[in-house]
Design a protein around this motif. Structure first.
Motif, mmCIF file in Angstrom:
data_model
loop_
_atom_site.group_PDB
_atom_site.id
_atom_site.type_symbol
_atom_site.label_atom_id
_atom_site.label_comp_id
_atom_site.label_asym_id
_atom_site.label_seq_id
_atom_site.Cartn_x
_atom_site.Cartn_y
_atom_site.Cartn_z
ATOM 1 N N THR A 18 22.629 12.798 49.772
ATOM 2 C CA THR A 18 22.025 13.964 50.416
ATOM 3 C C THR A 18 20.677 14.307 49.781
ATOM 4 O O THR A 18 20.285 15.466 49.729
ATOM 5 N N ALA A 19 19.993 13.287 49.270
ATOM 6 C CA ALA A 19 18.633 13.451 48.762
ATOM 7 C C ALA A 19 17.675 12.982 49.845
ATOM 8 O O ALA A 19 17.800 11.870 50.351
ATOM 9 N N PHE A 20 16.737 13.854 50.209
ATOM 10 C CA PHE A 20 15.839 13.547 51.312
ATOM 11 C C PHE A 20 14.391 13.821 50.908
ATOM 12 O O PHE A 20 14.093 14.811 50.245
ATOM 13 N N MET A 21 13.529 12.935 51.345
ATOM 14 C CA MET A 21 12.096 13.085 51.117
ATOM 15 C C MET A 21 11.379 13.135 52.457
ATOM 16 O O MET A 21 11.753 12.433 53.401
ATOM 17 N N ILE A 22 10.366 13.978 52.543
ATOM 18 C CA ILE A 22 9.576 14.094 53.765
ATOM 19 C C ILE A 22 8.324 13.236 53.630
ATOM 20 O O ILE A 22 7.556 13.398 52.681
ATOM 21 N N ASP A 23 8.138 12.329 54.564
ATOM 22 C CA ASP A 23 6.914 11.546 54.643
ATOM 23 C C ASP A 23 6.074 12.153 55.766
ATOM 24 O O ASP A 23 6.264 11.859 56.941
#
Length: 271
Positions: free
Chosen positions: A92-97
């Motif tokens: 549940t780790a998310f990064m926004i590009d």
């Protein structure tokens, strides 16, 4: 002479604020989703010593005589440059590009925005709720908390590039669940009010949040699962900025010392 004392004092105050900002950046070098802040300065009012006039020969002087009264901080601007991608073992780790922000609901019921995608599922009244590190619910594109019933095994949930939650079918192929993590953009992200815990609050300067799911005029951001966005603080740059601020502070202090010595010389003339 007293004018020079106060002018140098404004420079010392401005550089102290500058150093506070640099120290804050360095303190958050490992804070996920943190954005570098920089000080901006502007001159104070100018005092006119002599207006445009003529010389002794009657010729027009091209300029007047004005002296500045110092400097002050005009703004502290946030640099929304993307940070480095940090691999994470969390599902549940998310990064926004892109330029988007995640949305969470605060304890006061208001919506806040963040670039920190370190989320986890937590037990809620109706099932498992996706929340940030402080337990604030993450919102979907409809502005509702993302809550799944307990029939789902949360460790099997994946997220597509557009933020949609997917769950494997009988053939173990991920299928969309019809729930998307909301991503918002702002016309002027520098106008956002900075809060604690890497949260931002919309303001009149930032404009209304733009929902990427419903607005086709903005460039869509991508959600990358298994990665977190690190701080975009460049330690070397901040160290250089600290040296410059320290030297500027020192120069202003020397200007005060010089003004004091000149006042002392003027007072000694009557002796």
């Amino acid at each position: 002479m007293v004018r020079s004392l106060w002018t140098a004092a404004t420079g010392m105050i401005a550089q102290q604020t500058n150093l506070d900002t640099i120290a804050h950046n360095l303190a958050n070098v490992n804070t996920q989703g943190y954005k570098t802040q920089v000080n901006e300065f502007k001159t104070l009012l100018y005092q006119t010593l002599q207006t445009k006039t003529t010389t002794a020969n009657g010729e027009q002087k091209p300029t007047s005589a004005q002296v500045g009264l110092g400097v002050r901080n005009s703004a502290i601007t946030t640099i929304f440059r993307e940070g480095n991608a940090l691999a994470s073992d969390s599902d549940t780790a998310f990064m926004i590009d892109g330029k988007g922000f995640f949305a969470v609901r605060g304890e006061d019921g208001n919506t806040y925005y963040t670039r920190n995608g370190n989320f986890q599922f937590t037990l809620a009244t109706n099932g498992n709720m996706l929340a940030n590190e402080d337990g604030l619910p993450v919102l979907d594109t409809n502005g509702r908390p993302i809550i799944l019933n307990q029939n789902y095994i949360v460790s099997n949930i994946t997220v597509s590039a557009d933020g949609e939650l997917c769950y494997p079918d009988a053939s173990k192929n991920p299928q969309g669940m019809g729930i998307r993590i909301a991503l918002f953009q702002f016309n002027n992200p520098n106008g956002l009010n900075r809060l604690a815990d890497s949260l931002y609050e919309q303001s009149a300067a930032s404009g209304q949040p733009i929902n990427e799911a419903t607005n086709t005029a903005v460039e869509k951001s991508k959600v990358i699962q298994g990665y977190l966005e690190g701080s975009n603080v460049q330690v070397v740059d901040e160290m250089v900025n600290m040296i410059v601020a320290q030297r500027s502070y020192e120069l202003n202090s020397k200007a005060i010392t010089a003004s004091d010595e000149m006042l002392q010389q003027a007072n000694n003339l009557r002796r």
